[in-house]
Motif scaffolding. Structure first.
Motif, mmCIF file in Angstrom:
data_model
loop_
_atom_site.group_PDB
_atom_site.id
_atom_site.type_symbol
_atom_site.label_atom_id
_atom_site.label_comp_id
_atom_site.label_asym_id
_atom_site.label_seq_id
_atom_site.Cartn_x
_atom_site.Cartn_y
_atom_site.Cartn_z
ATOM 1 N N ALA A 68 98.813 53.695 61.967
ATOM 2 C CA ALA A 68 99.747 52.864 62.728
ATOM 3 C C ALA A 68 99.766 53.362 64.165
ATOM 4 C CB ALA A 68 101.148 52.946 62.129
ATOM 5 N N PHE A 69 100.117 52.468 65.065
ATOM 6 C CA PHE A 69 100.266 52.871 66.472
ATOM 7 C C PHE A 69 101.336 52.009 67.115
ATOM 8 C CE2 PHE A 69 96.742 49.870 66.062
ATOM 9 C CZ PHE A 69 97.100 48.865 66.937
ATOM 10 N N SER A 108 108.277 49.335 65.054
ATOM 11 C CA SER A 108 107.875 49.894 63.750
ATOM 12 C C SER A 108 108.598 49.279 62.542
ATOM 13 C CB SER A 108 108.047 51.414 63.766
ATOM 14 O OG SER A 108 107.277 51.975 64.800
ATOM 15 N N GLY A 135 101.759 56.579 71.143
ATOM 16 C CA GLY A 135 101.847 57.346 69.908
ATOM 17 C C GLY A 135 101.215 56.605 68.737
ATOM 18 N N ALA A 136 100.711 57.389 67.792
ATOM 19 C CA ALA A 136 100.047 56.787 66.642
ATOM 20 C C ALA A 136 99.908 57.834 65.536
ATOM 21 C CB ALA A 136 98.671 56.268 67.059
ATOM 22 N N GLY A 137 99.292 57.445 64.449
ATOM 23 C CA GLY A 137 99.053 58.413 63.380
ATOM 24 C C GLY A 137 98.655 57.735 62.083
ATOM 25 N N GLN A 164 106.702 46.377 73.199
ATOM 26 C CA GLN A 164 105.729 47.189 72.468
ATOM 27 C C GLN A 164 104.767 46.292 71.704
ATOM 28 O OE1 GLN A 164 107.909 49.888 69.878
ATOM 29 N NE2 GLN A 164 107.633 51.557 71.349
ATOM 30 N N PHE A 167 105.766 62.033 64.597
ATOM 31 C CA PHE A 167 106.633 60.905 64.255
ATOM 32 C C PHE A 167 106.952 61.021 62.769
ATOM 33 C CE2 PHE A 167 103.858 59.434 67.708
ATOM 34 C CZ PHE A 167 104.805 59.039 68.648
ATOM 35 N N GLU A 200 102.991 46.989 68.110
ATOM 36 C CA GLU A 200 102.799 47.858 66.965
ATOM 37 C C GLU A 200 101.487 47.475 66.300
ATOM 38 O OE1 GLU A 200 105.361 49.840 66.409
ATOM 39 O OE2 GLU A 200 104.852 50.788 64.505
HETATM 40 N N1 PHE Z 1 107.457 53.688 67.089
HETATM 41 C C1 PHE Z 1 106.978 54.792 67.895
HETATM 42 C C2 PHE Z 1 107.758 54.802 69.219
HETATM 43 O O1 PHE Z 1 108.327 53.791 69.564
HETATM 44 C C3 PHE Z 1 105.533 54.650 68.184
HETATM 45 C C4 PHE Z 1 104.674 54.767 66.986
HETATM 46 C C5 PHE Z 1 104.345 53.652 66.261
HETATM 47 C C6 PHE Z 1 104.158 55.981 66.581
HETATM 48 C C7 PHE Z 1 103.543 53.744 65.137
HETATM 49 C C8 PHE Z 1 103.365 56.110 65.489
HETATM 50 C C9 PHE Z 1 103.051 54.987 64.763
HETATM 51 O O2 PHE Z 1 107.799 55.795 69.903
#
Ligand code: PHE
Length: 380
Positions: free
Chosen positions: A347-348, A205, A324-326, A243, A283, A245
């Protein structure tokens, strides 16, 4: 004539007249020629050279001492001429033989080094891309095909990018979940960084922030990379994992665009028959935040295992938690000078290792990092 004629005096050899001298030397030369021919190694050649040309007891020296020096005045002139001639001939022979032996040795050496093109070569095994790299490629292709570009960021981060600018202030309790490996670095002058000023990023992120700092909206990026957490290794945890992103920001991005994009990706990745759902989550840098699930790819969402009984993979629920996302929290825009009133986005953050494990039926994350060729070979 005896072979060691040069050890005797001319008189003892029966040579009394000038005419006999030439024959005597001719014989000596032919003896030298024969001997030299069999001197076919550097060692034998050297032995020959000492025997014939050696200053102390070589044949030439002896001929000079035994034949020339004591020669009678009648013979002296003839013997002198013959000695000179013999010396020149002998030296020429030796020189010729020397270069023959040297070039022979060279030839032998180069024959030894020569590559035999008719031999079968050494077959070196060809490696292949690691499964994580292959999955990354697949995921990238899907997102690139819908207009995302790929960017990367540093694995060593500052707390500002990893936490603060993502709306996670120092006192925020979620830091406890994410707290990680702080590192101490040293600059070129040996000056150490302040304790707590650098860390191994806990997620990708921070690259959201770095991207928005650099670039004006619209933004559509994905960010693959390694992340680090203070986790103990087991079948689903590793202190380092991967990951991807995702971040999309523009003037008119809706929650619908968000879920539609995610659904498109999940169906492209797992196949058109899967379903997706989302559940509320939390988050600090997204609002609202969700957790995306995919219908269980092992039991087709039925919750029942192939042989009957409960599906072990989804524990009978029919759903598997994906990532996870939002929608980007407006507070985040404040850190990058984006106009929160005009912009919206989503974002996710997906675990690449997890996505690979689900798709390829791998039940232990550790195999990705053990480099066991028996595992790697299954994904050529
Ligand atoms: N960065 C979060 C994690 O590592 C994942 C995430 C990314 C959630 C972007 C929401 C938006 O758990």
């Amino acid at each position: 004539m005896a072979e060691n004629s040069h050890e005797k005096m001319l008189a003892a050899l029966g040579v009394t007249q000038a005419e006999q001298v030439a024959a005597l030397f001719a014989q000596l030369l032919s003896q030298a020629t024969t001997e030299l021919q069999s001197a076919n190694s550097a060692e034998l050649f050297e032995k020959f050279r000492v025997q014939w040309l050696g200053r102390k007891a070589g044949v030439l020296t002896q001929v000079t001492d035994n034949w020339l020096k004591p020669a009678t005045p009648d013979l002296k002139r003839a013997v002198g001429q013959e000695v000179n001639k013999f010396k020149a001939q002998l030296e020429a022979l030796v020189e010729a033989r020397k270069s023959a032996i040297e070039s022979g040795a060279e030839e032998a050496a180069s024959a030894k080094d020569r590559v035999d093109l008719s031999l079968p070569g050494v077959v070196r095994p060809v490696g292949s891309r690691h499964l994580i790299r292959q999955v990354l490629q697949e995921i990238e292709d899907i997102f690139v095909s819908i207009g995302f570009s790929v960017v990367e960021g540093p694995e060593i981060e500052t707390p500002y990018y990893n936490f603060e600018a993502l709306n996670i202030p120092e006192f925020h309790p979620v830091r406890d979940d994410m707290d990680t490996f702080y590192v101490e670095a040293q600059d070129g002058f040996g000056v150490k960084t302040a304790p707590g000023s650098l860390l191994l990023r806990t997620h990708t992120s921070p690259v959201q922030i770095r991207t928005m700092e650099k670039q004006k909206p619209p933004v559509r990026v994905i960010v693959p990379g390694k992340v680090y957490r203070r986790d103990n290794p087991d079948a689903t945890h590793s202190f380092m994992f991967h990951q991807i992103e995702g971040l999309a920001v523009d003037t008119d991005i809706t929650f619908c665009d968000f879920t539609g994009t995610i659904e498109y990706f999940v169906k492209q990745y797992f196949g058109p028959s899967v379903k997706t759902r989302f559940r509320p989550s939390y988050f600090p840098f997204t609002e609202p935040s969700v957790e995306f699930d995919v219908s269980c790819i092992f039991c087709n969402g039925s919750g029942v295992a192939a042989g009957g009984g409960t599906c072990g993979k989804c524990k009978g629920s029919g759903w598997i938690e994906l990532f996870g996302a939002g929608m980007v929290d407006p507070a985040v825009y404040g850190f990058v000078n984006y106009d929160a009133k005009k912009l919206s986005g989503f974002a996710f953050g997906m675990g690449m290792d997890r996505l690979a494990m689900l798709k390829y039926g791998i039940d232990d994350i550790q195999v990705f990092f053990q480099n066991d060729v028996r595992f790697l070979k299954q994904f050529p």
